[in-house]
Design a protein around this motif. Structure first.
Motif, PDB file in Angstrom:
ATOM      1  N   GLU A  48       2.584   5.644  -6.127  1.00  0.00           N
ATOM      2  CA  GLU A  48       1.794   5.144  -5.094  1.00  0.00           C
ATOM      3  C   GLU A  48       2.435   5.516  -3.746  1.00  0.00           C
ATOM      4  O   GLU A  48       3.233   6.363  -3.656  1.00  0.00           O
ATOM      5  N   TRP A  49       1.745   5.257  -2.520  1.00  0.00           N
ATOM      6  CA  TRP A  49       2.262   5.648  -1.235  1.00  0.00           C
ATOM      7  C   TRP A  49       2.902   4.325  -0.659  1.00  0.00           C
ATOM      8  O   TRP A  49       2.137   3.572  -0.142  1.00  0.00           O
ATOM      9  N   GLY A  50       3.967   4.332  -0.737  1.00  0.00           N
ATOM     10  CA  GLY A  50       4.773   3.209   0.061  1.00  0.00           C
ATOM     11  C   GLY A  50       4.479   3.439   1.628  1.00  0.00           C
ATOM     12  O   GLY A  50       4.135   4.190   2.049  1.00  0.00           O
ATOM     13  N   HIS A  51       4.953   2.099   2.332  1.00  0.00           N
ATOM     14  CA  HIS A  51       4.300   2.308   3.652  1.00  0.00           C
ATOM     15  C   HIS A  51       5.544   1.416   4.358  1.00  0.00           C
ATOM     16  O   HIS A  51       5.793   0.276   4.174  1.00  0.00           O
ATOM     17  N   ALA A  52       6.034   2.013   5.547  1.00  0.00           N
ATOM     18  CA  ALA A  52       7.046   1.226   6.353  1.00  0.00           C
ATOM     19  C   ALA A  52       6.668   1.487   7.810  1.00  0.00           C
ATOM     20  O   ALA A  52       6.029   2.715   8.060  1.00  0.00           O
ATOM     21  N   THR A  53       6.952   0.836   8.696  1.00  0.00           N
ATOM     22  CA  THR A  53       6.430   0.910  10.158  1.00  0.00           C
ATOM     23  C   THR A  53       7.479   0.781  11.045  1.00  0.00           C
ATOM     24  O   THR A  53       8.535  -0.148  10.645  1.00  0.00           O
ATOM     25  N   THR A  54       7.602   1.296  12.415  1.00  0.00           N
ATOM     26  CA  THR A  54       8.734   1.170  13.130  1.00  0.00           C
ATOM     27  C   THR A  54       8.518   1.169  14.574  1.00  0.00           C
ATOM     28  O   THR A  54       7.429   1.966  14.838  1.00  0.00           O
ATOM     29  N   ASP A  55       9.105   0.339  15.316  1.00  0.00           N
ATOM     30  CA  ASP A  55       8.673   0.905  16.841  1.00  0.00           C
ATOM     31  C   ASP A  55       9.741   1.826  17.738  1.00  0.00           C
ATOM     32  O   ASP A  55       9.809   2.306  18.612  1.00  0.00           O
ATOM     33  N   ASP A  56      11.079   1.952  16.774  1.00  0.00           N
ATOM     34  CA  ASP A  56      12.072   2.459  17.565  1.00  0.00           C
ATOM     35  C   ASP A  56      12.907   3.581  16.568  1.00  0.00           C
ATOM     36  O   ASP A  56      13.865   3.946  16.880  1.00  0.00           O
ATOM     37  N   LEU A  57      12.499   3.818  15.423  1.00  0.00           N
ATOM     38  CA  LEU A  57      12.812   4.773  14.407  1.00  0.00           C
ATOM     39  C   LEU A  57      13.862   4.515  13.416  1.00  0.00           C
ATOM     40  O   LEU A  57      14.389   4.951  12.814  1.00  0.00           O
ATOM     41  N   VAL A  58      14.301   3.108  13.943  1.00  0.00           N
ATOM     42  CA  VAL A  58      15.644   2.522  13.191  1.00  0.00           C
ATOM     43  C   VAL A  58      15.404   1.202  12.416  1.00  0.00           C
ATOM     44  O   VAL A  58      16.091   0.828  11.664  1.00  0.00           O
ATOM     45  N   HIS A  59      14.581   0.446  12.967  1.00  0.00           N
ATOM     46  CA  HIS A  59      14.302  -0.892  12.440  1.00  0.00           C
ATOM     47  C   HIS A  59      12.857  -0.879  11.964  1.00  0.00           C
ATOM     48  O   HIS A  59      11.761  -0.882  12.455  1.00  0.00           O
ATOM     49  N   TRP A  60      12.955  -1.096  10.517  1.00  0.00           N
ATOM     50  CA  TRP A  60      11.665  -0.685   9.773  1.00  0.00           C
ATOM     51  C   TRP A  60      11.173  -2.016   9.090  1.00  0.00           C
ATOM     52  O   TRP A  60      11.917  -3.062   8.618  1.00  0.00           O
ATOM     53  N   THR A  61       9.930  -2.115   9.097  1.00  0.00           N
ATOM     54  CA  THR A  61       9.179  -3.126   8.367  1.00  0.00           C
ATOM     55  C   THR A  61       8.461  -2.641   6.989  1.00  0.00           C
ATOM     56  O   THR A  61       7.620  -1.469   7.284  1.00  0.00           O
ATOM     57  N   LEU A  62       8.669  -3.035   5.908  1.00  0.00           N
ATOM     58  CA  LEU A  62       8.188  -2.838   4.669  1.00  0.00           C
ATOM     59  C   LEU A  62       6.814  -3.500   4.488  1.00  0.00           C
ATOM     60  O   LEU A  62       6.718  -4.681   4.696  1.00  0.00           O
ATOM     61  N   HIS A  63       5.791  -2.700   4.237  1.00  0.00           N
ATOM     62  CA  HIS A  63       4.461  -3.256   3.828  1.00  0.00           C
ATOM     63  C   HIS A  63       4.066  -3.132   2.260  1.00  0.00           C
ATOM     64  O   HIS A  63       4.773  -2.345   1.515  1.00  0.00           O
ATOM     65  N   ARG A  64       2.779  -3.674   2.028  1.00  0.00           N
ATOM     66  CA  ARG A  64       2.497  -3.291   0.782  1.00  0.00           C
ATOM     67  C   ARG A  64       2.149  -1.815   0.622  1.00  0.00           C
ATOM     68  O   ARG A  64       1.794  -1.054   1.743  1.00  0.00           O
ATOM     69  N   PRO A  65       1.980  -1.085  -0.360  1.00  0.00           N
ATOM     70  CA  PRO A  65       1.670   0.160  -0.736  1.00  0.00           C
ATOM     71  C   PRO A  65       0.100   0.562   0.001  1.00  0.00           C
ATOM     72  O   PRO A  65      -0.499  -0.522  -0.117  1.00  0.00           O
ATOM     73  N   ALA A  66       0.104   1.643   0.822  1.00  0.00           N
ATOM     74  CA  ALA A  66      -1.267   1.911   1.595  1.00  0.00           C
ATOM     75  C   ALA A  66      -2.016   2.644   0.465  1.00  0.00           C
ATOM     76  O   ALA A  66      -3.266   2.734   1.049  1.00  0.00           O
ATOM     77  N   MET A  67      -1.355   3.124  -0.376  1.00  0.00           N
ATOM     78  CA  MET A  67      -2.523   3.897  -1.346  1.00  0.00           C
ATOM     79  C   MET A  67      -2.006   3.797  -2.877  1.00  0.00           C
ATOM     80  O   MET A  67      -0.863   3.979  -3.066  1.00  0.00           O
ATOM     81  N   SER A  68      -2.980   3.613  -3.514  1.00  0.00           N
ATOM     82  CA  SER A  68      -2.538   3.531  -4.919  1.00  0.00           C
ATOM     83  C   SER A  68      -3.630   4.303  -5.930  1.00  0.00           C
ATOM     84  O   SER A  68      -4.861   4.618  -5.409  1.00  0.00           O
ATOM     85  N   PRO A  69      -3.162   4.836  -7.112  1.00  0.00           N
ATOM     86  CA  PRO A  69      -4.083   5.729  -8.002  1.00  0.00           C
ATOM     87  C   PRO A  69      -5.668   5.040  -8.232  1.00  0.00           C
ATOM     88  O   PRO A  69      -5.545   3.514  -8.338  1.00  0.00           O
ATOM     89  N   VAL A  70      -6.579   5.468  -8.176  1.00  0.00           N
ATOM     90  CA  VAL A  70      -7.797   4.989  -8.712  1.00  0.00           C
ATOM     91  C   VAL A  70      -8.089   5.279 -10.171  1.00  0.00           C
ATOM     92  O   VAL A  70      -8.147   6.387 -10.469  1.00  0.00           O
ATOM     93  N   PRO A  71      -8.244   4.231 -10.856  1.00  0.00           N
ATOM     94  CA  PRO A  71      -8.443   4.293 -12.332  1.00  0.00           C
ATOM     95  C   PRO A  71      -9.722   5.102 -12.363  1.00  0.00           C
ATOM     96  O   PRO A  71     -10.694   5.040 -12.001  1.00  0.00           O
ATOM     97  N   GLY A  72      -9.376   6.403 -13.331  1.00  0.00           N
ATOM     98  CA  GLY A  72     -10.271   7.181 -13.622  1.00  0.00           C
ATOM     99  C   GLY A  72     -10.862   8.026 -12.604  1.00  0.00           C
ATOM    100  O   GLY A  72     -11.883   9.007 -12.766  1.00  0.00           O
ATOM    101  N   GLY A  73     -10.015   8.092 -11.509  1.00  0.00           N
ATOM    102  CA  GLY A  73     -10.224   8.879 -10.336  1.00  0.00           C
ATOM    103  C   GLY A  73      -9.567  10.301 -10.211  1.00  0.00           C
ATOM    104  O   GLY A  73      -9.022  10.657 -11.114  1.00  0.00           O
ATOM    105  N   LEU A  74      -9.768  10.772  -9.068  1.00  0.00           N
ATOM    106  CA  LEU A  74      -9.096  12.188  -8.877  1.00  0.00           C
ATOM    107  C   LEU A  74      -7.730  11.939  -8.632  1.00  0.00           C
ATOM    108  O   LEU A  74      -6.809  13.021  -8.631  1.00  0.00           O
ATOM    109  N   ASP A  75      -6.979  10.954  -8.641  1.00  0.00           N
ATOM    110  CA  ASP A  75      -5.525  10.736  -8.570  1.00  0.00           C
ATOM    111  C   ASP A  75      -5.054   9.650  -9.447  1.00  0.00           C
ATOM    112  O   ASP A  75      -4.138   8.882  -9.304  1.00  0.00           O
TER     113      ASP A  75
END
Length: 454
Positions: A48-75
């Protein structure tokens, strides 16, 4: 139970597998970092595509994956490496879609209208290479814009042992045309480094007014090699970006308020049994700035990382530390060794030789655990006498990132069996800062992204 090997200020999962960083991109004042992730430390789990955000490049917040494979799809077999671009009021991702019975990872695009948190169902934007082209590897798009024109490079391997970056152009980011090869190189060895049968994760970064390619050397038999860099305005003479054992798949943020920023995947230095037992593997490097020394790309810690320091500096020699710390060896220091004493029979040594201009990392005694890598490394021409520091060393559990004042870096892993507190022996003038945990889980992260182990 507490796991003192688990990094606390490098982006990672508390549970699961992390590898290539993707993106990153600044959108709406927030920096989004995407990365290859698996919910379990099991390579059979689709990426999947994991996802983290930051306002200062050093303190990070982890989120749910931003992208997951589509069953039967192109990924359906996994959402593999790529990058992201701000496209008006949305984020557009370009990536490699894996389908298990396909010879290639097809080049896909997906769009997020939700502040980069979730991406739409993908569509293919580049045709797979034709069989008569003889391409044996094709993946990992990197997209950027120059004015109104869109550009893309894709990594490739050709049967005669030639690695290449295939170049595409577009007026709108959706309709792409092949424009030839941006660069190619027959497999060779430069300063003892294999340049690769193919190039994964190609990236373009501007340094001192020149466009510099970063590629990850790769071969069918050996898999990942090293991150290499070279200016694209001349014949490629690739040089290593990091002299350590565990830095791969570099990813570039070309635009934003922090300037151009480089991240990489910090691989594991223990065997599969070790990280499967731990339940987690992989991390993302600290953000780095870049510059050119002639035709050679150098890196150093981004100025933002100073924000990790917790409390005042103190003399390093004789200090007791936890598993998170930064050491700074001043440029006026005499030759000597920083020794991190993990236990009676475990230590990590970093030796500065001012006269020879070298820094040596010796992890031969860093761990008594089985299945752990123990090779060391020496870098030459390591110091710049115009700097007020000779080396900076970041320790984060099992992660060690070393930067020298002349832009050499060593990224490696150590797995001492002895938990903190640890004792330091260091040359006079060396100081240490404690570093507090800098990774947290968002409220939308649910049970899959637990808060950092403390």
């Amino acid at each position: 139970m507490h796991d003192h090997h688990l990094p606390q200020f490098h982006v990672r999962l508390s549970r699961g597998y992390v590898n290539d960083p993707n993106g990153p991109v600044q959108f709406g004042g927030t920096t989004h970092l995407y990365f290859q992730s698996r919910s379990l430390a099991d390579l059979s789990v689709p990426v999947e595509w994991g996802h983290a955000t930051t306002d200062d490049l050093v303190h990070w917040t982890l989120h749910r994956p931003a992208m997951s494979p589509v069953p039967g799809g192109l990924d359906s077999g996994g959402c593999w490496s790529g990058n992201t671009v701000v496209d008006g009021d949305r984020v557009r991702a370009f990536y490699s879609g894996k389908v298990d019975d396909s010879p290639f990872q097809s080049i896909l695009t997906a769009v997020s209208d939700e502040d980069g948190a979730n991406f739409s169902r993908p569509v293919q934007v580049v045709t797979d290479p034709a069989p008569e082209e003889g391409v044996t590897m094709f993946r990992d798009p990197f997209v950027w814009r120059d004015g109104s024109r869109w550009h893309m490079v894709v990594g490739a391997a050709i049967p005669d042992g030639t690695a290449a970056m295939r170049l595409y152009g577009s007026a709108d980011g959706s309709d792409w045309q092949y424009e030839g090869e941006l660069s190619r190189l027959r497999r060779t060895v430069v300063d003892g480094v294999d340049t690769g049968e193919g190039w994964e994760c190609p990236q373009l970064i501007a340094a001192d007014g020149r466009e510099v390619a970063l590629v990850s050397s790769w071969s069918h038999a050996g898999g990942p090699g090293s991150v290499l860099a070279f200016p694209v305005d001349s014949a490629p003479v690739p040089r290593r970006v990091d002299d350590g054992h565990d830095f791969y798949a570099a990813s570039v943020m070309r635009e934003g308020s922090f300037g151009q920023v480089l991240f990489g995947w910090i691989m594991e230095g223990r065997d599969t049994a070790g990280w499967r037992e731990a339940g987690w593997a992989g991390a993302i490097s600290l953000p780095r700035r870049v510059w050119l020394d002639g035709d050679v790309l150098r890196t150093g810690p981004h100025p933002a990382v100073d924000g990790l320091r917790d409390g005042p500096a103190r003399p390093a020699d004789g200090a007791t530390i936890g598993a998170q710390a930064e050491f700074v060896i001043p440029s006026v220091a005499d030759s000597g060794t920083i020794s991190l004493r993990f236990g009676a029979h475990e230590r990590l040594d970093l030796t500065v030789d001012v006269a020879a201009g070298t820094l040596t990392l010796d992890r031969g005694s860093a761990s008594s655990a089985p299945g752990v890598a123990a090779d060391g490394v020496t870098v030459a021409q390591a110091f710049d006498d115009r700097s007020d520091w000779a080396a900076r060393v970041f320790l984060d559990g099992s992660v060690v990132e070393v930067f020298t004042s002349a832009g050499r870096s060593i990224t490696t892993r150590v797995y001492p069996t002895s938990p903190p507190p640890w004792r330091v022996e260091a040359p006079g003038g060396t100081v240490v800062w404690d570093i507090a945990p800098a990774i947290a889980a968002a409220t939308d992260a649910g049970s899959r992204l637990a808060l950092p182990v403390s």
